[in-house]
Design an enzyme around this catalytic site. Structure first.
Site, PDB file in Angstrom:
ATOM      1  N   SER A 269      -1.407 -41.566  25.695  1.00 13.67           N
ATOM      2  CA  SER A 269      -2.380 -42.595  25.353  1.00 13.67           C
ATOM      3  C   SER A 269      -3.396 -42.775  26.483  1.00 13.67           C
ATOM      4  O   SER A 269      -4.090 -41.827  26.850  1.00 13.67           O
ATOM      5  CB  SER A 269      -1.644 -43.898  25.030  1.00 13.67           C
ATOM      6  OG  SER A 269      -2.491 -44.830  24.416  1.00 13.67           O
ATOM      7  N   ASP A 332      -1.490 -40.984  13.543  1.00  9.24           N
ATOM      8  CA  ASP A 332      -1.808 -41.910  14.627  1.00  9.24           C
ATOM      9  C   ASP A 332      -3.327 -42.086  14.702  1.00  9.24           C
ATOM     10  O   ASP A 332      -4.081 -41.111  14.651  1.00  9.24           O
ATOM     11  CB  ASP A 332      -1.253 -41.332  15.940  1.00  9.24           C
ATOM     12  CG  ASP A 332      -1.489 -42.228  17.139  1.00  9.24           C
ATOM     13  OD1 ASP A 332      -1.904 -43.388  16.948  1.00  9.24           O
ATOM     14  OD2 ASP A 332      -1.252 -41.764  18.271  1.00  9.24           O
ATOM     15  N   HIS A 388       2.263 -44.216  17.041  1.00  7.43           N
ATOM     16  CA  HIS A 388       1.730 -43.851  18.345  1.00  7.43           C
ATOM     17  C   HIS A 388       2.829 -43.654  19.387  1.00  7.43           C
ATOM     18  O   HIS A 388       2.563 -43.256  20.514  1.00  7.43           O
ATOM     19  CB  HIS A 388       0.766 -44.956  18.801  1.00  7.43           C
ATOM     20  CG  HIS A 388      -0.014 -44.640  20.029  1.00  7.43           C
ATOM     21  ND1 HIS A 388      -0.837 -43.537  20.143  1.00  7.43           N
ATOM     22  CD2 HIS A 388      -0.093 -45.287  21.231  1.00  7.43           C
ATOM     23  CE1 HIS A 388      -1.392 -43.526  21.344  1.00  7.43           C
ATOM     24  NE2 HIS A 388      -0.959 -44.570  22.023  1.00  7.43           N
TER      25      HIS A 388
END
Length: 478
Positions: A269, A332, A388
């Site tokens: 991320s 995602d 995610h």
């Protein structure tokens, strides 16, 4: 079917596998076969050659459009999972307990980092921690306020990851000394605010090396990477300065010994964005140059990463020879931002027109898109946060065998890990959600019989501000 040469970003780690005649010592190019792509980047001949002592096998890699490995090489799978676990360790080591006076720090000392997290066989040793601060007056105080504002830890400073190096045994097995940089993803409210600052900003505005003033990255990522607060020992230098100083120290240390090296950067991320940004910074600053003739290869293992910069940034990363492999869940939404409307999928004409704006973004590197609906262990419907989740992604990597192939766990990786910090597995497997807990929430009974949070020990073992400053002076950054 198209065949082309590619320098796999992880190929320097495949040297430990004796797949064929071990007398083969000459260098060669990986011969890669994949489906034709509509994009021009895949059809290019990537001429870099990595010397491999023991391997000579065809490995299929994704084209830039479909993003599928078909089939996936087992060595590649194991390497991706290993680096993914290093990124995951950044979440597990971070102290995000608002009742802790050390909230924002790392819960474990660097000397025992991997042992404390149950990763004894990692084969790496921590050499430095990385911290980031936020001194912006634009962030509301609500987002930086801590329960114990007068505690020993600055609420505007957060531990962001670490630098590690392979030990002698692992180095001998890999064939080169591997320097790993692992970045943590978004956890704090402060970082969520930074993630929303999604306009492009020239890297040169923060004094990053740049040969093109139009090379831009997202302002929030750049701020996390370069901000510092000299009132705090842990953020006297920015995350960037801490990192560049440590990479300089390590490359000189092992370069003087004549060792082959590699630099592998991983993150999930936000950590993925910082991984790509720091890879560019290291290469553009020539810190991966051992001498005038030889460069240390830089690879990025990106997990569920957002877009980072504009087209010019992407092109410069490619020119610098940085290899990026992006792994993500196709459901995602994070990899789709920023640049939802203006991105690498728009026409060449629109790209040329829009590249001057502050909202045109482009992904970098090869991609591997995975589908969580292929796993029989995972619930049919997941929320956005679960899609995610990094542990879910590592589970999907373990079960992926190629496009259209049946899902099956290759290494038998424990499915319970998927629910470590989420509610993702089907209930029939009887694995409770969010099961990773700190016993008694970290409280321990002291000699007086009182339950208290223990003092952190060893957190300053790695702190050597004078060494950071010394290397920054050599780089002309101090």
């Amino acid at each position: 079917m198209a065949t082309f040469n590619i320098n796999l970003p992880f190929s320097h780690h495949l040297q430990n596998q004796s797949l064929i005649n071990t007398k083969i010592k000459n260098s060669f190019r990986w011969r890669v076969t994949c489906a034709p792509s509509r994009t021009s980047t895949v059809s290019k001949q990537i001429e870099n050659t990595i010397p491999i002592r023991h391997n000579l096998r065809k490995i299929k890699v994704p084209d830039s459009r479909s993003g599928m490995l078909d089939p996936i090489d087992p060595l590649l799978r194991s390497e991706l999972i290993r680096y993914g676990e290093m990124a995951q360790s950044c979440y597990e080591a971070f102290d995000n307990d608002p009742y802790s006076k050390y909230c924002g720090s790392c819960k474990v000392p660097p000397k025992t980092f991997f042992q404390d997290l149950g990763m004894d066989s990692s084969g790496y040793e921590i050499t430095s921690y990385i911290y980031s601060s936020n001194t912006s007056n634009l962030i509301p105080k609500f987002f930086i306020k801590s329960i114990k504002s007068d505690g020993p830890w600055n609420p505007m400073v957060n531990w962001m990851g670490y630098v590690a190096v392979s030990n002698d045994e692992t180095t001998a097995r890999l064939g080169r000394r591997d320097i790993v940089i692992a970045w943590r993803g978004t956890v704090t409210k402060l970082e969520w605010m930074e993630d929303l600052i999604n306009f492009l900003k020239p890297v040169s505005a923060q004094n990053l090396a740049s040969k093109d003033p139009n090379i831009k990255v997202m302002a929030g990522f750049l701020h996390i990477y370069t901000d510092k607060d000299q009132r705090c020992l842990y953020s006297k230098f920015s995350a960037r300065e801490q990192l560049l100083a440590e990479v300089t120290r390590l490359t000189r240390k092992y370069g003087q010994k004549g060792e082959k090296m590699s630099i592998t950067i991983t993150g999930h991320s936000l950590g993925s964005a910082l991984a790509i940004l720091s890879a560019y910074d290291i290469a553009e600053s020539d810190l991966n140059k051992v001498d005038k003739m030889q460069k240390t290869p830089i690879s990025v293992m990106s997990f569920s990463g957002p877009r980072v910069g504009n087209i010019r940034f992407k092109k410069r990363v490619e020119e610098l020879g940085i290899k990026v492999l992006r792994v993500f869940n196709i459901h995602d939404q994070v990899p789709n931002v920023p640049g939802v409307l203006l991105n690498e999928h728009t026409s060449a004409l629109v790209q040329r027109i829009a590249d001057w704006t502050t909202f045109f973004y482009s992904h970098i590197g090869e991609e591997l898109g995975l589908d969580h609906t292929r796993s029989s262990f995972v619930k049919e419907k997941l929320d956005l946060a679960s899609m995610h989740n990094l542990e879910l992604l590592l589970h999907l990597l373990d079960g992926y065998h190629g496009k259209g192939k049946e899902f099956g766990l290759a290494s038998g990786r424990d499915i319970a890990l998927v629910n470590k910090d989420g509610d993702i597995l089907k209930h029939e497997y009887l694995i409770p959600p969010n099961w990773l807990q700190v016993e008694n929430k970290g409280l321990r009974k002291n000699p007086n019989g009182e339950w208290k949070l223990p003092e952190q020990k060893g957190i300053e073992d790695h702190l050597q501000p004078q060494q950071v400053e010394l290397h920054l002076r050599k780089l002309g950054l101090a």
